[in-house]
Write a protein that holds these residues in place. Structure first.
Motif, PDB file in Angstrom:
ATOM      1  N   GLY A  31       4.816   0.998   6.371  1.00 40.95           N
ATOM      2  CA  GLY A  31       5.703   0.021   5.448  1.00 40.95           C
ATOM      3  C   GLY A  31       5.103  -1.181   4.847  1.00 40.95           C
ATOM      4  N   LEU A  41       9.426   5.249   1.088  1.00 37.27           N
ATOM      5  CA  LEU A  41       9.415   4.859   2.405  1.00 37.27           C
ATOM      6  C   LEU A  41      10.763   5.260   2.952  1.00 37.27           C
ATOM      7  CD1 LEU A  41       8.615   2.917   4.638  1.00 37.27           C
ATOM      8  CD2 LEU A  41       9.613   0.969   3.749  1.00 37.27           C
ATOM      9  N   ARG A  88       8.107   3.455  -4.456  1.00 39.25           N
ATOM     10  CA  ARG A  88       7.772   2.967  -3.208  1.00 39.25           C
ATOM     11  C   ARG A  88       9.006   2.999  -2.275  1.00 39.25           C
ATOM     12  NH1 ARG A  88       3.499  -1.493  -5.468  1.00 39.25           N
ATOM     13  NH2 ARG A  88       1.865  -0.025  -5.540  1.00 39.25           N
ATOM     14  N   PRO A 140      10.246  -3.773   4.739  1.00 37.64           N
ATOM     15  CA  PRO A 140      10.100  -2.482   5.093  1.00 37.64           C
ATOM     16  C   PRO A 140      10.512  -2.252   6.428  1.00 37.64           C
ATOM     17  CG  PRO A 140       8.213  -3.858   5.025  1.00 37.64           C
ATOM     18  CD  PRO A 140       9.249  -4.656   4.498  1.00 37.64           C
ATOM     19  N   ILE A 166       3.705   7.243   1.953  1.00 37.86           N
ATOM     20  CA  ILE A 166       4.044   5.924   2.037  1.00 37.86           C
ATOM     21  C   ILE A 166       3.099   5.140   1.436  1.00 37.86           C
ATOM     22  CG2 ILE A 166       4.937   4.023   3.372  1.00 37.86           C
ATOM     23  CD1 ILE A 166       6.269   6.074   5.162  1.00 37.86           C
ATOM     24  N   THR A 167       1.893   5.075   1.941  1.00 36.16           N
ATOM     25  CA  THR A 167       0.985   4.163   1.463  1.00 36.16           C
ATOM     26  C   THR A 167       0.154   4.316   0.217  1.00 36.16           C
ATOM     27  OG1 THR A 167      -0.808   5.637   2.911  1.00 36.16           O
ATOM     28  CG2 THR A 167       0.370   3.675   4.025  1.00 36.16           C
ATOM     29  N   VAL A 193      12.808   1.206   7.047  1.00 29.92           N
ATOM     30  CA  VAL A 193      12.320   2.098   7.980  1.00 29.92           C
ATOM     31  C   VAL A 193      13.474   2.248   9.147  1.00 29.92           C
ATOM     32  CG1 VAL A 193      10.591   2.652  10.075  1.00 29.92           C
ATOM     33  CG2 VAL A 193       9.797   1.880   7.708  1.00 29.92           C
ATOM     34  N   ILE A 197       2.701  -1.675   1.964  1.00 21.51           N
ATOM     35  CA  ILE A 197       2.946  -1.604   0.665  1.00 21.51           C
ATOM     36  C   ILE A 197       2.941  -2.910   0.084  1.00 21.51           C
ATOM     37  CG2 ILE A 197       5.004  -1.172  -1.165  1.00 21.51           C
ATOM     38  CD1 ILE A 197       6.175   0.815   1.226  1.00 21.51           C
TER      39      ILE A 197
END
Length: 103
Positions: free
Chosen positions: A69, A40, A36, A80, A28-29, A84, A72
């Motif tokens: 999240g 995620l 992206r 985010p 994710i990061t 999630v 980002i």
């Protein structure tokens, strides 16, 4: 849940669970622009499946995914936390247990 409780939970993870959560956070990061959102969503879904299978504690997994999240950059109109939560919940509905032979 406070930070100490999260740290305690993270110490109780199996090596498999720890690797899965660490891999999801890294994916994710480090996701590049253009993938992206999908990254995620996919990672939150996958971790949700493991939580549903009893491999990871929900509070630790959600806290880690939410943190990732929020890292980002330039996510635009997407929230985010909502991504999630939705993907994680979908994953819970399709539980996945630890593969045989994994600690």
């Amino acid at each position: 849940l406070d930070r100490r409780a999260l740290v305690r939970q993270s110490r109780e993870l199996s090596p498999y669970a720890e690797a899965a959560l660490d891999g999801a956070i890294k994916a994710i990061t480090t996701a590049t622009e253009g993938i992206r959102y999908r990254t995620l969503n996919d990672e939150a879904f996958g971790i949700g499946r493991l939580v549903g299978g009893g491999v990871l504690p929900a509070t630790l997994a959600l806290a880690a995914l939410t943190w990732a999240g929020r890292q980002i950059p330039g996510f635009g109109d997407h929230d985010p936390d909502k991504i999630v939560a939705a993907a994680f919940t979908d994953g819970l509905r399709q539980p996945r247990e630890v593969p045989h032979g994994q600690p």
